[in-house]
Design a protein around this motif. Structure first.
Motif, PDB file in Angstrom:
ATOM      1  N   LYS A 123      10.235   9.898   1.159  1.00 57.48           N
ATOM      2  CA  LYS A 123      11.482   9.191   1.492  1.00 57.48           C
ATOM      3  C   LYS A 123      11.301   8.340   2.749  1.00 57.48           C
ATOM      4  O   LYS A 123      11.741   7.187   2.801  1.00 57.48           O
ATOM      5  N   ASP A 124      10.658   8.921   3.757  1.00 56.83           N
ATOM      6  CA  ASP A 124      10.407   8.174   5.000  1.00 56.83           C
ATOM      7  C   ASP A 124       9.501   6.980   4.743  1.00 56.83           C
ATOM      8  O   ASP A 124       9.726   5.886   5.264  1.00 56.83           O
ATOM      9  N   ALA A 125       8.465   7.189   3.943  1.00 54.83           N
ATOM     10  CA  ALA A 125       7.531   6.103   3.637  1.00 54.83           C
ATOM     11  C   ALA A 125       8.226   4.980   2.875  1.00 54.83           C
ATOM     12  O   ALA A 125       7.953   3.795   3.113  1.00 54.83           O
ATOM     13  N   ALA A 126       9.134   5.332   1.981  1.00 51.01           N
ATOM     14  CA  ALA A 126       9.879   4.304   1.248  1.00 51.01           C
ATOM     15  C   ALA A 126      10.716   3.474   2.216  1.00 51.01           C
ATOM     16  O   ALA A 126      10.806   2.246   2.077  1.00 51.01           O
TER      17      ALA A 126
ATOM     18  N   ILE B 130       8.600  20.170  -0.619  1.00 51.31           N
ATOM     19  CA  ILE B 130       9.742  19.641   0.132  1.00 51.31           C
ATOM     20  C   ILE B 130       9.246  18.688   1.222  1.00 51.31           C
ATOM     21  O   ILE B 130       9.810  17.612   1.433  1.00 51.31           O
ATOM     22  N   GLY B 131       8.191  19.083   1.908  1.00 52.31           N
ATOM     23  CA  GLY B 131       7.617  18.222   2.944  1.00 52.31           C
ATOM     24  C   GLY B 131       7.102  16.903   2.388  1.00 52.31           C
ATOM     25  O   GLY B 131       7.335  15.835   2.968  1.00 52.31           O
TER      26      GLY B 131
ATOM     27  N   GLY C  33       0.817  -1.212   0.000  1.00 54.05           N
ATOM     28  CA  GLY C  33       0.000   0.000   0.000  1.00 54.05           C
ATOM     29  C   GLY C  33       0.851   1.262   0.000  1.00 54.05           C
ATOM     30  O   GLY C  33       0.559   2.229  -0.713  1.00 54.05           O
ATOM     31  N   ILE C  34       1.913   1.241   0.795  1.00 56.15           N
ATOM     32  CA  ILE C  34       2.825   2.394   0.832  1.00 56.15           C
ATOM     33  C   ILE C  34       3.481   2.583  -0.526  1.00 56.15           C
ATOM     34  O   ILE C  34       3.544   3.698  -1.050  1.00 56.15           O
ATOM     35  N   THR C  35       3.945   1.492  -1.116  1.00 60.19           N
ATOM     36  CA  THR C  35       4.593   1.567  -2.424  1.00 60.19           C
ATOM     37  C   THR C  35       3.623   2.093  -3.478  1.00 60.19           C
ATOM     38  O   THR C  35       3.996   2.910  -4.330  1.00 60.19           O
ATOM     39  N   GLY C  36       2.378   1.646  -3.427  1.00 63.28           N
ATOM     40  CA  GLY C  36       1.367   2.131  -4.369  1.00 63.28           C
ATOM     41  C   GLY C  36       1.114   3.625  -4.237  1.00 63.28           C
ATOM     42  O   GLY C  36       0.992   4.338  -5.239  1.00 63.28           O
TER      43      GLY C  36
END
Length: 109
Positions: free
Chosen positions: A66-69, A59-60, A18-21
């Motif tokens: 990046k954090d989610a990845a 930027i946010g 789900g995060i990747t999607g």
């Protein structure tokens, strides 16, 4: 006596997926797409403030992506580690049971 715990590997995989999607969708949508031209705003100072806001927002979003990845990668790594350990334990237990010749040592006493 401790009850132990259970890890739902399918749920971890589903969360990672789900995060990747969501990250894939973010690649095609940028905050700058929402940033109207200054002429459309009609007020110079408001246009500058809106432009600054959109730049900071982008930027946010990039930092969150990046954090989610990282979260997705760590979830997948956890699933892999659990599966490897499970496989090792099954192999060890299988070897222990096979070497016992299916005898019950407690029954021999």
């Amino acid at each position: 006596m401790a009850e132990g715990f259970k890890v739902d590997l399918a749920a971890l995989e589903k969360a990672a997926s789900g995060i990747t999607g969501t990250l894939t969708k973010l690649r095609f949508r940028k905050v700058s797409d929402l940033d109207p031209r200054k002429e459309e705003i009609g007020h110079g100072h408001l246009a500058d403030v809106l432009e600054n806001f959109c730049t900071r927002w982008e930027i946010g979003v990039e930092n969150l992506a990046k954090d989610a990845a990282q979260v997705s990668q760590r979830l997948n790594a956890s699933v892999k580690a659990y599966r490897e350990i499970d496989g090792q334990l099954v192999g060890q237990l299988g070897g222990t049971l096979a070497s016992s010749d299916a005898r019950d040592p407690a029954a021999e006493q």
